[in-house]
Design an enzyme around this catalytic site. Structure first.
Site, PDB file in Angstrom:
ATOM      1  N   GLY A  46      -1.086   3.265  -2.727  1.00  0.00           N
ATOM      2  CA  GLY A  46      -0.957   1.814  -2.787  1.00  0.00           C
ATOM      3  C   GLY A  46      -2.280   1.154  -2.477  1.00  0.00           C
ATOM      4  O   GLY A  46      -3.190   1.794  -1.934  1.00  0.00           O
ATOM      5  N   GLN A  51      -7.733  -5.443   0.705  1.00  0.00           N
ATOM      6  CA  GLN A  51      -8.607  -4.291   0.937  1.00  0.00           C
ATOM      7  C   GLN A  51      -9.843  -4.291   0.043  1.00  0.00           C
ATOM      8  O   GLN A  51     -10.819  -3.618   0.342  1.00  0.00           O
ATOM      9  CB  GLN A  51      -7.827  -2.993   0.709  1.00  0.00           C
ATOM     10  CG  GLN A  51      -6.752  -2.742   1.745  1.00  0.00           C
ATOM     11  CD  GLN A  51      -5.971  -1.492   1.422  1.00  0.00           C
ATOM     12  OE1 GLN A  51      -5.054  -1.520   0.604  1.00  0.00           O
ATOM     13  NE2 GLN A  51      -6.338  -0.377   2.028  1.00  0.00           N
ATOM     14  N   CYS A  92      -4.456   5.136   5.557  1.00  0.00           N
ATOM     15  CA  CYS A  92      -4.892   3.906   4.897  1.00  0.00           C
ATOM     16  C   CYS A  92      -6.285   4.117   4.325  1.00  0.00           C
ATOM     17  O   CYS A  92      -7.150   4.687   4.995  1.00  0.00           O
ATOM     18  CB  CYS A  92      -4.911   2.757   5.910  1.00  0.00           C
ATOM     19  SG  CYS A  92      -5.396   1.177   5.189  1.00  0.00           S
ATOM     20  N   LEU A  93      -6.489   3.651   3.103  1.00  0.00           N
ATOM     21  CA  LEU A  93      -7.809   3.791   2.469  1.00  0.00           C
ATOM     22  C   LEU A  93      -8.869   3.015   3.253  1.00  0.00           C
ATOM     23  O   LEU A  93     -10.054   3.328   3.147  1.00  0.00           O
ATOM     24  CB  LEU A  93      -7.756   3.299   1.018  1.00  0.00           C
ATOM     25  CG  LEU A  93      -6.833   4.108   0.093  1.00  0.00           C
ATOM     26  CD1 LEU A  93      -6.777   3.463  -1.282  1.00  0.00           C
ATOM     27  CD2 LEU A  93      -7.307   5.552  -0.005  1.00  0.00           C
ATOM     28  N   HIS A 134       3.543  -1.522   4.393  1.00  0.00           N
ATOM     29  CA  HIS A 134       2.131  -1.306   4.738  1.00  0.00           C
ATOM     30  C   HIS A 134       1.237  -2.264   3.937  1.00  0.00           C
ATOM     31  O   HIS A 134       0.335  -2.897   4.486  1.00  0.00           O
ATOM     32  CB  HIS A 134       1.803   0.167   4.463  1.00  0.00           C
ATOM     33  CG  HIS A 134       0.384   0.572   4.638  1.00  0.00           C
ATOM     34  ND1 HIS A 134      -0.026   1.484   5.596  1.00  0.00           N
ATOM     35  CD2 HIS A 134      -0.748   0.215   3.965  1.00  0.00           C
ATOM     36  CE1 HIS A 134      -1.350   1.647   5.509  1.00  0.00           C
ATOM     37  NE2 HIS A 134      -1.807   0.902   4.522  1.00  0.00           N
ATOM     38  N   GLU A 135       1.506  -2.377   2.621  1.00  0.00           N
ATOM     39  CA  GLU A 135       0.679  -3.252   1.763  1.00  0.00           C
ATOM     40  C   GLU A 135       0.900  -4.724   2.105  1.00  0.00           C
ATOM     41  O   GLU A 135      -0.049  -5.518   2.115  1.00  0.00           O
ATOM     42  CB  GLU A 135       0.997  -3.029   0.280  1.00  0.00           C
ATOM     43  CG  GLU A 135       0.852  -1.601  -0.240  1.00  0.00           C
ATOM     44  CD  GLU A 135      -0.416  -0.918   0.169  1.00  0.00           C
ATOM     45  OE1 GLU A 135      -1.400  -1.590   0.518  1.00  0.00           O
ATOM     46  OE2 GLU A 135      -0.443   0.330   0.169  1.00  0.00           O
ATOM     47  N   HIS A 138      -1.092  -5.734   4.971  1.00  0.00           N
ATOM     48  CA  HIS A 138      -2.494  -6.012   4.597  1.00  0.00           C
ATOM     49  C   HIS A 138      -2.644  -7.470   4.147  1.00  0.00           C
ATOM     50  O   HIS A 138      -3.609  -8.133   4.505  1.00  0.00           O
ATOM     51  CB  HIS A 138      -2.946  -5.113   3.449  1.00  0.00           C
ATOM     52  CG  HIS A 138      -3.423  -3.748   3.848  1.00  0.00           C
ATOM     53  ND1 HIS A 138      -4.459  -3.547   4.750  1.00  0.00           N
ATOM     54  CD2 HIS A 138      -3.035  -2.507   3.455  1.00  0.00           C
ATOM     55  CE1 HIS A 138      -4.673  -2.243   4.882  1.00  0.00           C
ATOM     56  NE2 HIS A 138      -3.826  -1.587   4.108  1.00  0.00           N
TER      57      HIS A 138
HETATM   58  O1  GNR Z   1      -2.632   6.114   0.200  1.00  0.00           O
HETATM   59  C1  GNR Z   1      -1.948   5.694   1.121  1.00  0.00           C
HETATM   60  N1  GNR Z   1      -1.015   6.511   1.683  1.00  0.00           N
HETATM   61  C2  GNR Z   1      -0.073   6.081   2.610  1.00  0.00           C
HETATM   62  C3  GNR Z   1       0.637   7.054   3.297  1.00  0.00           C
HETATM   63  C4  GNR Z   1       1.597   6.689   4.215  1.00  0.00           C
HETATM   64  C5  GNR Z   1       1.853   5.360   4.443  1.00  0.00           C
HETATM   65  C6  GNR Z   1       1.132   4.379   3.785  1.00  0.00           C
HETATM   66  C7  GNR Z   1       0.180   4.735   2.860  1.00  0.00           C
HETATM   67  S1  GNR Z   1      -0.689   3.502   1.992  1.00  0.00           S
HETATM   68  C8  GNR Z   1      -2.184   4.339   1.648  1.00  0.00           C
HETATM   69  C9  GNR Z   1      -3.073   3.503   0.750  1.00  0.00           C
HETATM   70  C10 GNR Z   1      -3.451   2.230   1.471  1.00  0.00           C
HETATM   71  O2  GNR Z   1      -4.251   2.163   2.357  1.00  0.00           O
HETATM   72  N2  GNR Z   1      -2.807   1.143   1.129  1.00  0.00           N
HETATM   73  O3  GNR Z   1      -3.049  -0.008   1.781  1.00  0.00           O
HETATM   74 NI    NI Z   2      -3.719   0.525   3.732  1.00  0.00          NI
END
Ligand code: GNR
Ligand code: NI
Length: 171
Positions: A46, A51, A92-93, A134-135, A138
């Site tokens: 995601g 980001q 998270c990236l 999670h997104e 952000h």
């Molecule tokens: O790639 C991603 N893997 C992930 C794994 C577990 C819970 C959330 C994520 S999101 C993350 C990509 C990202 O940072 N999205 O904001």
């Molecule tokens: Ni993230």
């Protein structure tokens, strides 16, 4: 298409609150295409516009094994969360090489616009539910490490600041 630069925690721009998209036009479609390319290249499941330093309510997600089921969420809203909670090991990236458990509602119902500007609703569970929450965090300027203890957050911050400095030194 173009690869976008992903901001790294503790960059203050990760805490900006995204504004709703007014119209799903060519400009927004280009942002979505570039975000998808950036997510697949990373690779991640995601990516939120925050980001990549774009402070608009745009999210791309692909939780499929083959990475061939792109989902686009414009102006997403969580309209229902289950009382039942589930803990997942999140990454998270924007927080490279760090993973930890976060507890969230196990299921959510989300309303958003698609690439045609048409409203849709989705019931999500499993990784999709985790990823949507999670997104959407952000987009509110929240990074998952903010659910962890101050001690862990401080350690991650220091490690990533040190790494950023080293990377600058190598140039
Ligand atoms: O790639 C991603 N893997 C992930 C794994 C577990 C819970 C959330 C994520 S999101 C993350 C990509 C990202 O940072 N999205 O904001
Ligand atoms: Ni993230």
């Amino acid at each position: 298409m173009a690869l976008l630069n992903v901001l790294c925690y503790p960059d203050p721009r990760l805490h900006k609150v995204a504004k709703p998209v007014g119209q799903v036009d060519a400009r927004v479609k280009k942002i979505v295409a570039d975000m998808a390319e950036t997510m697949y290249e990373a690779p991640g499941v995601g990516l939120a516009a925050t980001q990549v330093d774009i402070h608009e309510r745009i999210v791309v997600i692909d939780v499929s094994d083959e990475q061939n089921e792109l989902r686009v969420f414009i102006n997403p809203e969580i309209i229902w969360s289950s009382p039942e909670k589930k803990s997942w090991r999140e990454g998270c990236l924007s927080v490279p090489d760090f993973y930890d458990e976060v507890e969230r509602p196990a299921q959510v119902k989300v309303r958003a616009l698609d690439l045609d500007g048409k409203e849709f609703e989705i019931d999500a569970d499993g990784l999709l539910a985790v990823c949507l929450q999670h997104e959407m965090d952000h987009l509110q300027g929240k990074v998952f490490v903010e659910y962890l203890s101050m001690l862990k957050r401080t350690r991650v911050s220091q490690k990533l600041k040190k790494r950023a400095k080293e990377l600058l030194g190598e140039r």
